[in-house]
Enzyme design. Structure first.
Site, short mmCIF file in Angstrom:
data_model
loop_
_atom_site.label_atom_id
_atom_site.label_comp_id
_atom_site.label_asym_id
_atom_site.label_seq_id
_atom_site.Cartn_x
_atom_site.Cartn_y
_atom_site.Cartn_z
N SER A 14 19.42 32.47 32.40
CA SER A 14 19.94 31.87 31.17
C SER A 14 19.26 32.38 29.91
O SER A 14 19.85 32.33 28.83
CB SER A 14 19.82 30.35 31.24
OG SER A 14 18.49 29.96 31.47
N LYS A 65 29.49 24.51 31.01
CA LYS A 65 29.41 25.74 30.21
C LYS A 65 30.82 26.34 30.09
O LYS A 65 31.61 25.87 29.30
CB LYS A 65 28.37 26.67 30.81
CG LYS A 65 26.99 25.98 30.89
CD LYS A 65 25.90 26.87 31.36
CE LYS A 65 24.63 26.12 31.72
NZ LYS A 65 24.03 25.34 30.64
N HIS A 108 25.65 30.03 34.80
CA HIS A 108 26.15 30.89 33.73
C HIS A 108 27.13 31.95 34.24
O HIS A 108 27.55 32.80 33.46
CB HIS A 108 24.99 31.57 33.00
CG HIS A 108 24.25 30.64 32.10
ND1 HIS A 108 24.67 30.36 30.82
CD2 HIS A 108 23.15 29.89 32.31
CE1 HIS A 108 23.85 29.49 30.26
NE2 HIS A 108 22.91 29.19 31.14
C1 PLP Z 1 20.69 28.49 34.95
C2 PLP Z 1 21.06 27.06 34.66
N1 PLP Z 1 21.17 26.21 35.68
C3 PLP Z 1 21.50 24.92 35.47
C4 PLP Z 1 21.72 24.43 34.20
C5 PLP Z 1 22.05 22.99 34.00
O1 PLP Z 1 23.40 22.81 33.77
P1 PLP Z 1 23.93 21.52 32.99
O2 PLP Z 1 23.83 21.82 31.53
O3 PLP Z 1 25.30 21.34 33.50
O4 PLP Z 1 23.02 20.39 33.37
C6 PLP Z 1 21.61 25.29 33.12
C7 PLP Z 1 21.90 24.78 31.74
O5 PLP Z 1 21.14 24.63 30.89
C8 PLP Z 1 21.25 26.63 33.34
O6 PLP Z 1 21.11 27.48 32.32
#
Ligand code: PLP
Length: 393
Positions: free
Chosen positions: A182, A241, A210
């Site tokens: 991310s 997202k 992502h």
């Molecule tokens: C790699 C990754 N996994 C999981 C999440 C968590 O997702 P959510 O925003 O749906 O809680 C994020 C988001 O910030 C992320 O970037």
């Protein structure tokens, strides 16, 4: 008079201010869109994860409204008691088809999906082998599981193999990576890690938060992108997202999903989505099927903007996705760059330690399918101006 037992928090905040790392929350006035208003300023928005512009897509909006009219605003319970509505089950069936797995379970967020799943499938005698840049929700899940945690250098599959090879054959092992990282926008070492998992009998888990809606056919994610169907035991995706709404899910075998129904703590102890969220997510899957040209537009914009930043001379790291970091090193400089960009009409969030390593502070940019060429060119011009002003270029 009672002393303030939380006084140390103010001291820590003062330290952040001295270091130039103190942040105030930017407030969005209106819809989450490519060009929008934050803090009374109209900006080109390079900070959302709204890859496909689905947060404001007419079909999602209409289906969410229709579900609210028909089913109300809340589910009223956790999934395992009275909060499993037929629309939740429909979403899970649709996601299982999308991900080409036997079954799917939806969580309240991607964070809950990762943390809840890792903590449920492992216990203290087990071991997790984790990429050093894996998401915080994976790290928290590992800690909650009380399993031993072995971290391998970013994307270094050979190092991961050495760690796995030294562990007792009988010990349960989970090998885990983000599909797309991310903060850097690069892809996990998926094929090589799957080989290791198969060689040593590890559970293979990928967090495709992502990647879903971005990589693979109709946005099916990195497992589809790398043709790895059947080789990843636990796939996590997010609905927050590219899908444009809220939530996370785990895709895998029927046994995995039923086990999580019984043991994943966010599933058991936190209320399920309102019907509007489930309806919007189902509509998003329809859009991915019917309008794949949106994904193509995302990639055209990605190529244009990434190559523009690189031509200007910024350090964009190893990004392979619509996430493109502009790495400047020093945390205070990254925050200054972000602030100046904002003043000039571009919102790209500054990110510093502890989210990234101390010497790898950056602003992170994410383009979406809905940015126009003019908006992206404007953003590049502002990056050039501010980059020179701050002697980054
Ligand atoms: C790699 C990754 N996994 C999981 C999440 C968590 O997702 P959510 O925003 O749906 O809680 C994020 C988001 O910030 C992320 O970037």
């Amino acid at each position: 008079m009672r002393s303030d037992p939380l006084g140390y928090l103010s001291t820590e905040l003062d330290t952040l201010k001295l270091q130039g790392l103190y942040r105030t929350l930017r407030v969005l006035e209106g819809e989450q869109k490519a060009k929008t208003t934050f803090d009374h300023r109209q900006v080109v928005n390079l900070s959302s994860n709204n890859y496909l512009g689905l947060t404001t897509h007419p079909l999602l909006r209409e289906r969410a409204l229709e579900a609210t009219r028909r089913l109300g605003v809340g589910s009223g319970s956790v999934r395992s008691i009275a909060g499993t509505m037929d629309i939740h089950m429909e979403l899970e069936r649709r996601l299982a088809v999308f991900k080409n797995t036997e079954a799917v379970v939806v969580f309240q967020s991607g964070f809950a999906a990762n943390a809840g799943t890792v903590a449920a499938v492992l216990s203290k005698d087990d071991v997790v082998i984790s990429d050093e840049l894996n998401h915080a929700s994976i790290i928290d899940g590992c800690r909650l599981s009380r399993a031993a945690i072995k971290v391998f250098p970013h994307k270094d599959a050979a190092a991961a193999r050495r760690i796995v090879a030294e562990l007792p054959a009988a010990q349960r092992k989970l090998l885990i990576t983000d599909g797309v990282f991310s903060m850097d926008g690069d892809l996990g070492a998926l094929p090589a890690l799957c080989d290791i998992a198969e060689e040593f009998g590890c559970i293979m888990m990928v967090d495709d938060a992502h990647a879903s809606g971005v990589f693979g056919r109709n946005g099916r994610g990195t497992i589809d992108h790398f043709s790895m169907h059947g080789r990843v035991d636990i796939q996590v995706g997010t609905l927050s997202k590219a899908i444009g709404a809220l939530g996370g899910y785990v895709a895998g075998s029927r046994a995995l999903v039923e086990f999580l129904y019984h043991r994943a703590r966010p599933f058991l102890f936190s209320t399920s989505h309102p019907p509007a969220v489930a309806a919007a997510c189902i509509a998003a899957l329809d859009v991915l099927e019917q309008e794949p040209q949106i994904i193509e537009r995302l990639w055209e914009n990605t190529r244009f903007f990434k190559s523009g930043l690189q031509t200007l001379g910024f350090n964009t790291g190893l990004s392979e996705s619509p996430i493109t970091p502009v790495i400047v090193g020093d945390g205070a400089l990254a925050m200054k760059l972000s602030d100046r960009l904002f003043q000039e009409g571009v919102f790209a969030q500054g990110i510093a330690f502890p989210t990234v390593a101390r010497d790898k502070a950056r602003v992170r940019t994410i383009v979406t399918a809905t940015h126009t060429r003019d908006e992206l060119q404007f953003a590049l011009d502002v990056f050039a101006k501010v980059g020179r002003e701050l002697s980054i270029l």
